[in-house]
Design an enzyme around this catalytic site. Sequence first.
Site, short mmCIF file in Angstrom:
data_model
loop_
_atom_site.label_atom_id
_atom_site.label_comp_id
_atom_site.label_asym_id
_atom_site.label_seq_id
_atom_site.Cartn_x
_atom_site.Cartn_y
_atom_site.Cartn_z
N GLN A 1 0.86 -1.21 0.00
CA GLN A 1 0.00 0.00 0.00
C GLN A 1 0.88 1.23 0.00
O GLN A 1 0.40 2.35 -0.02
CB GLN A 1 -0.87 0.03 1.26
CG GLN A 1 -1.84 -1.13 1.33
CD GLN A 1 -2.41 -1.27 2.73
OE1 GLN A 1 -3.45 -0.72 3.04
NE2 GLN A 1 -1.73 -2.00 3.59
N ILE B 1 3.49 4.18 -1.00
CA ILE B 1 3.62 4.99 -2.20
C ILE B 1 5.06 5.51 -2.31
O ILE B 1 5.36 6.33 -3.15
CB ILE B 1 2.62 6.17 -2.15
CG1 ILE B 1 2.69 6.90 -0.80
CG2 ILE B 1 1.21 5.65 -2.36
CD1 ILE B 1 1.67 8.01 -0.63
N HIS C 1 -1.80 1.21 -4.12
CA HIS C 1 -2.23 2.62 -4.07
C HIS C 1 -1.35 3.51 -4.96
O HIS C 1 -1.22 4.70 -4.69
CB HIS C 1 -2.20 3.12 -2.62
CG HIS C 1 -3.16 2.39 -1.72
ND1 HIS C 1 -3.12 2.46 -0.36
CD2 HIS C 1 -4.21 1.57 -2.02
CE1 HIS C 1 -4.10 1.70 0.16
NE2 HIS C 1 -4.75 1.15 -0.84
N CYS D 1 -5.01 17.09 -19.07
CA CYS D 1 -4.70 16.45 -20.37
C CYS D 1 -4.17 15.03 -20.18
O CYS D 1 -3.89 14.35 -21.16
CB CYS D 1 -3.70 17.29 -21.16
SG CYS D 1 -1.99 17.18 -20.56
N GLY E 1 3.21 -4.32 8.95
CA GLY E 1 3.20 -2.86 9.10
C GLY E 1 2.02 -2.14 8.48
O GLY E 1 2.18 -1.06 7.90
N THR E 2 0.84 -2.74 8.60
CA THR E 2 -0.35 -2.03 8.13
C THR E 2 -1.47 -2.21 9.14
O THR E 2 -1.60 -3.28 9.73
CB THR E 2 -0.82 -2.52 6.74
OG1 THR E 2 -2.13 -1.99 6.47
CG2 THR E 2 -0.87 -4.03 6.63
N SER E 3 -2.28 -1.15 9.33
CA SER E 3 -3.41 -1.25 10.26
C SER E 3 -4.60 -1.94 9.60
O SER E 3 -5.61 -2.17 10.26
CB SER E 3 -3.80 0.15 10.73
OG SER E 3 -4.20 0.93 9.61
#
Length: 314
Positions: free
Chosen positions: A111, A113, A131, A142, A249-251
Amino acid sequence: RQKLSQYNTIDDAAKLLRTKKNIMVITGAGISTSLGIPDFRSQGTGFYDKVRALGYGGGEDVFQIEEFDRDPSIFYSLAGDILPDLKRFSPTHAFLKLLQTKNRLQTNYTQNIDNLEELAGIDKSRLIQCHGSFATASCRKCKNQVPGRVIFDDIRAKRVAKCKRCIQVMSKQPSARPPLKKRKPKSTVLRKNDWEDSSDDDNGTAYDLPQPGIMKPDITFFGEKLPDTFFDRFMDEDRHAVDLVIVIGTSLKVAPVSEMCNHLPAEVPHIYISREPIEHVNFDIQLLGESDHVVFELCKRTGWGLRHEMLPEG
Ligand code: OAD
């Protein structure tokens, strides 16, 4: 997923690591915090607390696409804080690379970036950036896409990046201003000039000059669709072949990544590595602590050497 499991301890996790061949790793901001990049939701240190402290209300609004289109200056005034310097990756990134070297990394769904997986040497074919990332940026008008670094100076200077292509096209077009018209002199008294354009009319009518598009890093904002590769790879391929899931390491608070585990076969063991325990998703094993330390210990017990300048000799 059922909670009762035959796997419970870090040694069970090490055994799974030794025996499984198709390991799906789902990562979040916690694998980059040891490099000084803030995560999003940690109390006090997370990016969203900082955004709120600056008076911007709900932290997640910075990544709402409608908000960006309404006022991109808010994003540009804050994004410098999460812009990576792309010079270092963490020991946890080195762990991902080790899994790849040992031919066990099925796919890393990140996730993040910050694009540090690429710096760590994760093959593009094994990486899904759920993401998006700062690696490229596109014009909202454009759609012209450029390498992300083209707008890094603007982000660091907290300046809204405008599309150079739009500016170029506009400069080649005939002026959009209405033609000048000659008017009768109002008097015979010498005046500055007799040529006025309609914007100087007495009623002060204003007209819109065309504006160049605003550049946005190709990060998936709330309200935008995830890249097609995410759904295609996960639904059509990986979920049928995966034999171990490691989430680091992600909630797991943002869908659809937070829902991935629900779509995987119940018999596939799931390991969670993070600072805090998690309750809304069932894991067989939760290894709590700094992810760099946990993966180091895990590798040690697996009989693998994990090397990185921030780790002790293994
Ligand atoms: P969060 O900030 O929600 O969660 C990070 C998790 O990692 C927390 O549970 C922390 O406790 C944990 N953590 C932090 N540092 C750690 C460390 N050194 N070792 C172990 N655990 C650590 O971040 P994400 O779950 O990645 O979206 O957030 C998901 C998405 O929400 C992001 O991709 C972002 C955000 O809105 C976009 O950028 C579009």
